[in-house]
Design a protein around this motif. Structure first.
Motif, PDB file in Angstrom:
ATOM      1  N   GLN A 131       0.844  -1.189   0.000  1.00 39.64           N
ATOM      2  CA  GLN A 131       0.000   0.000   0.000  1.00 39.64           C
ATOM      3  C   GLN A 131       0.882   1.243   0.000  1.00 39.64           C
ATOM      4  O   GLN A 131       1.928   1.281   0.668  1.00 39.64           O
ATOM      5  CB  GLN A 131      -0.913   0.022   1.227  1.00 39.64           C
ATOM      6  N   GLU A 132       0.449   2.254  -0.728  1.00 42.20           N
ATOM      7  CA  GLU A 132       1.210   3.497  -0.806  1.00 42.20           C
ATOM      8  C   GLU A 132       0.783   4.426   0.323  1.00 42.20           C
ATOM      9  O   GLU A 132      -0.403   4.731   0.485  1.00 42.20           O
ATOM     10  CB  GLU A 132       0.992   4.178  -2.161  1.00 42.20           C
ATOM     11  N   TYR A 138       5.998   3.241   0.412  1.00 42.43           N
ATOM     12  CA  TYR A 138       5.050   2.139   0.489  1.00 42.43           C
ATOM     13  C   TYR A 138       5.224   1.381   1.798  1.00 42.43           C
ATOM     14  O   TYR A 138       6.293   1.382   2.403  1.00 42.43           O
ATOM     15  CB  TYR A 138       5.259   1.162  -0.677  1.00 42.43           C
ATOM     16  N   SER A 210       8.162   2.605  -9.092  1.00 44.58           N
ATOM     17  CA  SER A 210       6.951   2.459  -9.897  1.00 44.58           C
ATOM     18  C   SER A 210       7.076   1.405 -10.974  1.00 44.58           C
ATOM     19  O   SER A 210       6.177   1.229 -11.766  1.00 44.58           O
ATOM     20  CB  SER A 210       6.609   3.797 -10.555  1.00 44.58           C
ATOM     21  N   ASN A 423      -4.430   2.084  -9.998  1.00 44.83           N
ATOM     22  CA  ASN A 423      -3.043   1.811  -9.619  1.00 44.83           C
ATOM     23  C   ASN A 423      -2.578   0.489 -10.211  1.00 44.83           C
ATOM     24  O   ASN A 423      -3.323  -0.486 -10.246  1.00 44.83           O
ATOM     25  CB  ASN A 423      -2.916   1.761  -8.091  1.00 44.83           C
ATOM     26  N   ARG A 424      -1.336   0.466 -10.647  1.00 41.55           N
ATOM     27  CA  ARG A 424      -0.796  -0.741 -11.273  1.00 41.55           C
ATOM     28  C   ARG A 424      -0.716  -1.928 -10.317  1.00 41.55           C
ATOM     29  O   ARG A 424      -0.644  -3.072 -10.760  1.00 41.55           O
ATOM     30  CB  ARG A 424       0.610  -0.454 -11.815  1.00 41.55           C
ATOM     31  N   LYS A 425      -0.733  -1.658  -9.025  1.00 44.43           N
ATOM     32  CA  LYS A 425      -0.664  -2.768  -8.075  1.00 44.43           C
ATOM     33  C   LYS A 425      -1.931  -3.620  -8.164  1.00 44.43           C
ATOM     34  O   LYS A 425      -1.936  -4.756  -7.707  1.00 44.43           O
ATOM     35  CB  LYS A 425      -0.482  -2.246  -6.657  1.00 44.43           C
ATOM     36  N   ARG A 701       2.926   5.147 -11.599  1.00 47.83           N
ATOM     37  CA  ARG A 701       2.370   4.055 -10.801  1.00 47.83           C
ATOM     38  C   ARG A 701       0.954   3.709 -11.255  1.00 47.83           C
ATOM     39  O   ARG A 701       0.368   2.745 -10.760  1.00 47.83           O
ATOM     40  CB  ARG A 701       2.367   4.429  -9.324  1.00 47.83           C
ATOM     41  N   LEU A 702       0.368   4.478 -12.147  1.00 48.54           N
ATOM     42  CA  LEU A 702      -0.975   4.214 -12.635  1.00 48.54           C
ATOM     43  C   LEU A 702      -0.919   3.507 -13.978  1.00 48.54           C
ATOM     44  O   LEU A 702       0.092   3.521 -14.671  1.00 48.54           O
ATOM     45  CB  LEU A 702      -1.760   5.524 -12.777  1.00 48.54           C
ATOM     46  N   SER A 823      -8.745   6.072  -9.356  1.00 58.05           N
ATOM     47  CA  SER A 823      -7.316   5.852  -9.098  1.00 58.05           C
ATOM     48  C   SER A 823      -7.074   5.014  -7.850  1.00 58.05           C
ATOM     49  O   SER A 823      -5.997   4.443  -7.689  1.00 58.05           O
ATOM     50  CB  SER A 823      -6.598   7.193  -8.972  1.00 58.05           C
ATOM     51  N   TYR A 824      -8.060   4.923  -6.955  1.00 58.48           N
ATOM     52  CA  TYR A 824      -7.886   4.144  -5.727  1.00 58.48           C
ATOM     53  C   TYR A 824      -8.582   2.789  -5.787  1.00 58.48           C
ATOM     54  O   TYR A 824      -8.550   2.043  -4.812  1.00 58.48           O
ATOM     55  CB  TYR A 824      -8.440   4.931  -4.534  1.00 58.48           C
TER      56      TYR A 824
END
Length: 850
Positions: A131-132, A138, A210, A423-425, A701-702, A823-824
Motif C-alpha cells: 500500500q502506498e 510504500y 513504480s 493503480n498498477r498494483k 504508478r498508474l 485511481s484508488y
C-alpha cells in the motif's frame, strides 16, 4: 487487496489477546463471526491465498468486532477424508475454531478452490500486500519461511516501510530486535527482484518505486473479490436514465417511505448466493423469520424478513432470502437491505460531479441524523461501497453504446485517450485490451515497412520545392527583438532597409534554387516542371509577381509534405480524381472535396476559363503516384472473421476491460516483420515528423487510462483499458477487431501518424478511410501537412461542419469527475465504475436527442 492498517508489534498484540481469556472460551458468535464475514465482504479485512494450502489474513478484535493490523498464517490440509484448518492467531484453540478457521471451512471451496498454479511448497518470500502511504513511500508485507523449517510455525511476517531502494524501516515479527535477520535479508532481495523485474536481482540494486510489474501473476487472492448478493434478478436502470428500448423487467413500486410492507416474504424467485446454480426456495421446507435493516434515502427501518435454511451442505450461515426487486429493495445479505432509490441516488451524484463514496456516506449519515433524530444510523462507507457495486452488476445498462442517429456504423468517429487509470498494483492478468494477439490471430509475414511513400520520394526535391515558401512566417517583431544584439551600423538602419536587404537575399536564394527545382520536377513529369515554372519561375520572381495562394498551398501541402501521399489520397478520392482526369469538367472538379488542396486550385482555375492541359496532366501524375504507393502496400484481404462458435464465448468485459457496443468479430493480426509493432510509445515523441507529444497519463504508478470512441453527438461507442500507455495501436486494434467496415473518417489527435500506421498493416481495410486531426489538437501539429487536418476539409466541404471534433474532449471533461475515485479502486471496480458512468452519460444524451 484489502486495506492494510499500520504496523504494531506482533508480539505485544499476541500477549494482549492471550490475556483476554474470556475471548478464548467464548462461542463463535460471541467473537463476532457474522461481523467478520461482513468485514471480508466489505473489504475491511484481508484474507489472501499465498499457496496451495497456505493463507494469510488480518487479526480480529472480538470486542470491537473489527479487523486488526496484525497478520497471521493459516493452513488448510486434507488428511484422509477430514478437512483440517490450523490458524496461528491467538484466538485459535485446539478444540475450537477461530473466526479465520470457521470462515475458511465454510467458504474455502467457494472462494479458494484448489489451484494447480500454486506451488505445494512456498520456499520463497511472498509479497502479499503493498500500500502506498505517500508519494513513492510504500508499506509492504511479506510472508517468509524460516531457513531451517517449512512448517506453518516457521513462517513469519516481515514488514517494510519506505521507498523501493530498500533503505527504509524493516521489521520482523519473530526477530523484532534484529534488523539484519535472515528473514529480512530474504525479503530485501525479493523486493529488488520485483522492483527491477529481474529474477537475479539482489538488494544492491536500486529501483524507482513504480516499475514493479504487477501484471506478473503472483500467489494472492482476496475473498472480497468474490462478493455476491442475495438479490440476483436484473434491475431496471434509474427512471431518469431509462430508454424506450429498455425491456420492461418489472413494474416499479412507489417510494418505500410511502408504502412500507409489514414483512418481506419468500417467493419463487428467492435464492441463496452461496453457489452457482443458486439453491432456490422450496415451499415444502421450513420458513423462519428474522429482523433486518432496510436503508432508505432519509432513514432506515427494522423489518421482518422470511428466510429458509439453504439446501447446500457447504452453506452454513447464508440463507435463502427474497429478491425484493418488485418492492424496489436490494437484498444484500438478508440482514442489510437497501432501496433502489438510495443506490440510484449515488449513481446520480457521482455521474454529475466528483463524489467519492466516503464523502457521500458522510452526507447520508448527516441526513439520517436530521430525519430520524439520531435514532437510526447509515451503513459504513465500506459496506455501502460493496453493496453499490453488487447492485450495479445486476442493473440493466445495455444497448446504450450506440447513437440513435449515427447507427451502428457512424461515418465519423472521434477517438481519444482519457487519463482514467487505476493503480498498477491492482493490475491483473485478466486485463485484455484489443492490442493483445490471441491464439487465433493470423501472421502477416509479408507485411513490412515501405519507405518513400511521399508524393515526391526524394528528400532533395522536396527541399527544393519548399524553398519557394521561404518568405512565409516572418515575424516583424523579431527585428525589434534583435536590435540590441546587432552592431551599431545595423541598429542605425531603418526597419524598411533591413526588410529590403532580407528580401533581396531571399530572392537571390530562390533564384538559385528555382532552376534546380524545375529540372528535378521535369525529370519526374514535364507538366510538373511547367506548372512550377509558370507560378514560381525566375520570370515571376524577377517581376515581383507573387504566385496565388492556392498554388503555394498546393505545392507546399502536396509536393513538399513529409507524410505519405495516402494521407492526401484515399481510395475514393483517387476514384474521384480519376473521373476528373478522364473528363475534366467543372462538375467533376467540384467532387474533389476529399482532396482540399487540389479542389481549391481547380476552383481558382475554373473562374479563369477551361482547365489547362498542364493542370490536368499534373492531376494525372498525382493519381498515378497515389495508385503506385497504394499498390505497393496491398498484401491481401482483411483479416478473417471469428467463427460464430468462437465469437459466442467472448470473455466478460468486467474482466478484460474491453467494453464496446459492437461485438468482437476479428482477432488482431501479428506482424512479425514489423519490429516496432506493439512497442510502447508512451512518454516519447509520437513521430519524427510530428511535433506533438503523447499526453502524460498520470504518475507512472498508474495504468495508461482508457481509450474511448465517440460519435459526433458525444455518445460513447465503447472503451478499453490501457495497461501502460496510449498509442496508435489502441485505435488500430479496436477498429480491426470490432468494426465490420472501418468508418469513413477517423478523427484522432495523432492522426498524422495513425494513418500510416494503419495503412502499413491493413491497407485493404483502411484504404477508404480519412485519418484527420481534430481542430483542438491541430494547432500543435506545426510540422504536419494540413491535408490531415479536419478544418482543411471543412473549408471545402460544408457538410462536415456538423462534426463536433471536440466530442472526445467533451467526454473527457465529464469523466474528469471520477478520475480521483478510480485511481484508488481495484481493477474490476474501476472497470465497472467507468462503464456505469459512460452508460449514464450516453443515456442522458440519447434522451436529449429524442
Amino acid at each position: 487487496m484489502g486495506s492494510d492498517p499500520g504496523w504494531n508489534s506482533q508480539t505485544s498484540r499476541i500477549t494482549s489477546d492471550i490475556n483476554n481469556g474470556s475471548d478464548l472460551t467464548s462461542t463463535i458468535e460471541d467473537r463476532g463471526y457474522p461481523e467478520y464475514c461482513e468485514s471480508i465482504q466489505e473489504e475491511g479485512g484481508a484474507f489472501y491465498q499465498i499457496g496451495a494450502e497456505l493463507f494469510v489474513m488480518n487479526g480480529w478484535e472480538p470486542h470491537g468486532k473489527t479487523s486488526k493490523s496484525s497478520w497471521y498464517h493459516l493452513q488448510r490440509s486434507t488428511i484422509g477424508r477430514e478437512l483440517v484448518t490450523v490458524c496461528r492467531c491467538p484466538l485459535a484453540r485446539p478444540n475450537e475454531q477461530c473466526v479465520h478457521e470457521q470462515f475458511l471451512t465454510e467458504y474455502g471451496d467457494e472462494l479458494f478452490p484448489l489451484n494447480i498454479e500454486f506451488s505445494s511448497e512456498q520456499r520463497d518470500a511472498i509479497l502479499f500486500s503493498r500500500q502506498e502511504l505517500e508519494e513513492a513511500v510504500y508499506i509492504n508485507h511479506f510472508s517468509v519461511p524460516s531457513p531451517n523449517s517449512r512448517s506453518l510455525n516457521g513462517r513469519v511476517i516481515v514488514e517494510y516501510t519506505g521507498d523501493d531502494t530498500g533503505s527504509g524501516q524493516w521489521l520482523c515479527s519473530k526477530d523484532s530486535n534484529n534488523p539484519g535477520c535472515a528473514h529480512i535479508n530474504k525479503c530485501q532481495d525479493m523486493l529488488q527482484k520485483l522492483v527491477q523485474i529481474d529474477p537475479s536481482a539482489t538488494d544492491e540494486g536500486v529501483g524507482d518505486g513504480s516499475s514493479i510489474d504487477y501484471s506478473v501473476p503472483r500467489s494472492r487472492r482476496s475473498a472480497a473479490e468474490e462478493n455476491k448478493s442475495v438479490s440476483h434478478l436484473p434491475i431496471a436502470p434509474p427512471p431518469w436514465a431509462a430508454l424506450d428500448s429498455d425491456p420492461l423487467l418489472y413494474h416499479r413500486s412507489p417510494a418505500l417511505e410511502d408504502t412500507i410492507p409489514d414483512i418481506l416474504n419468500l417467493t419463487q424467485t428467492s435464492t441463496c448466493c452461496c453457489s452457482e446454480p443458486r439453491p432456490s426456495f422450496d415451499p415444502a421446507q421450513v420458513i423462519t423469520q428474522q429482523t433486518c435493516t432496510v436503508y432508505g434515502l432519509f432513514r432506515s427501518w427494522e423489518m421482518t424478513i422470511e428466510i429458509q435454511t439453504c439446501t447446500n451442505s457447504m452453506c452454513h450461515h447464508r440463507s435463502i432470502g427474497p429478491d425484493c426487486r418488485e418492492l424496489g429493495i436490494f437484498n444484500y445479505n438478508n440482514r442489510k437491505l437497501f432501496t433502489h432509490d438510495l443506490l440510484d441516488e449515488y449513481t446520480s451524484a457521482y455521474t454529475s460531479s466528483e463524489t467519492p463514496f466516503s464523502a457521500w456516506v458522510s452526507v447520508l449519515s448527516r441526513r439520517y441524523e436530521i430525519h430520524s433524530g439520531g435514532e437510526t444510523q447509515f451503513a459504513t462507507a465500506q459496506m455501502f461501497r460493496a453493496v453499490w457495486f453488487a447492485y450495479v452488476k445486476l442493473q440493466y445498462l445495455e444497448g446504450d453504446m450506440m447513437c440513435p442517429r449515427c447507427g451502428p456504423s457512424p461515418e465519423s468517429t472521434i477517438w481519444d485517450g482519457v487519463t482514467l487509470a487505476f493503480n498498477r498494483k491492482h493490475l491483473l492478468p485478466t486485463l485484455e485490451p484489443p492490442t493483445v494477439s490471441q491464439s487465433g490471430s493470423i501472421d502477416r509475414s509479408s507485411t513490412k515497412y515501405v519507405t518513400g511513400q511521399q508524393l515526391l520520394a526524394e528528400r532533395r526535391v522536396r527541399g527544393l520545392v519548399r524553398q519557394e515558401d521561404s518568405s512565409e512566417g516572418e515575424d516583424e517583431e523579431d527585428d525589434d527583438a534583435d536590435d540590441d544584439h546587432r552592431p551599431a551600423s545595423g541598429r542605425n538602419r531603418t526597419r524598411a532597409e533591413r526588410a529590403e536587404a532580407r528580401a533581396r537575399a531571399e530572392i537571390l536564394q530562390r533564384l538559385d534554387a528555382i532552376p534546380l527545382a524545375v529540372q528535378a520536377l521535369k525529370t519526374l513529369d514535364l507538366a510538373l516542371g511547367d506548372l512550377f515554372d509558370a507560378q514560381f519561375g525566375e520570370g515571376t520572381v524577377t517581376r515581383g509577381d507573387p504566385a496565388p495562394d492556392v498554388y503555394r498551398r498546393f505545392f507546399i501541402q502536396a509536393f513538399s509534405a513529409e507524410e505519405s501521399v495516402l494521407q492526401m489520397l484515399t481510395a475514393p478520392a483517387m476514384d474521384a480524381l480519376e473521373a476528373f482526369v478522364v473528363d475534366p469538367t467543372r462538375i467533376n472538379a467540384s467532387s474533389l472535396v476529399e482532396i482540399p488542396t487540389i479542389h481549391k486550385m481547380l476552383s481558382y482555375e475554373k473562374r479563369l476559363g477551361p482547365f489547362t492541359n498542364t493542370t490536368v496532366a499534373v492531376c494525372r501524375w498525382i493519381l498515378n503516384r497515389g495508385r503506385t504507393v497504394l499498390n505497393s502496400l496491398m498484401k491481401g484481404p482483411a483479416p478473417p472473421k471469428i467463427s460464430e462458435a468462437r465469437g459466442s464465448i467472448e470473455k466478460p468485459w468486467i474482466e478484460t476491460g474491453c467494453c464496446y457496443g459492437l461485438p468482437k468479430i476479428r482477432e488482431r493480426p501479428r506482424y512479425p516483420k514489423l519490429k516496432h509493432d506493439i512497442k510502447n510509445e508512451v512518454g516519447g515523441k509520437r513521430g519524427a515528423k510530428c511535433s506533438k507529444f503523447y499526453s502524460q497519463y498520470g504518475e507512472r504508478r498508474l495504468t495508461g487510462g482508457i481509450m474511448c470512441v465517440w460519435c459526433t453527438h458525444s455518445i460513447c461507442y465503447g472503451f478499453h483499458c490501457i495497461p501502460r500507455g496510449e498509442g496508435r495501436n489502441d485505435v488500430f486494434s479496436a477498429l480491426i477487431t470490432r468494426w465490420e467496415t472501418v468508418p469513413k473518417r477517423v478523427i484522432y489527435d495523432f492522426a498524422c501518424a495513425l494513418g500510416p500506421y494503419c495503412m502499413t498493416r491493413e491497407p485493404e481495410f483502411f484504404s477508404n478511410t480519412q485519418f484527420l486531426t481534430d481542430d483542438f489538437h491541430s494547432v500543435g501539429h506545426t510540422k504536419c501537412s494540413p491535408a490531415a487536418f479536419l478544418k482543411s476539409h471543412c473549408n471545402v466541404d460544408p457538410r462536415l461542419s456538423h462534426i463536433n471534433s471536440s466530442a472526445g474532449e467533451c467526454g473527457n471533461s465529464g469523466i474528469a469527475c471520477i478520475r480521483k475515485s478510480v485511481s484508488y479502486m481495484s481493477q474490476a471496480q474501476a472497470i465497472l465504475y467507468s462503464k456505469v458512468f459512460l452508460s449514464i452519460w450516453n443515456r442522458l444524451r440519447i434522451r436529449s436527442l429524442h
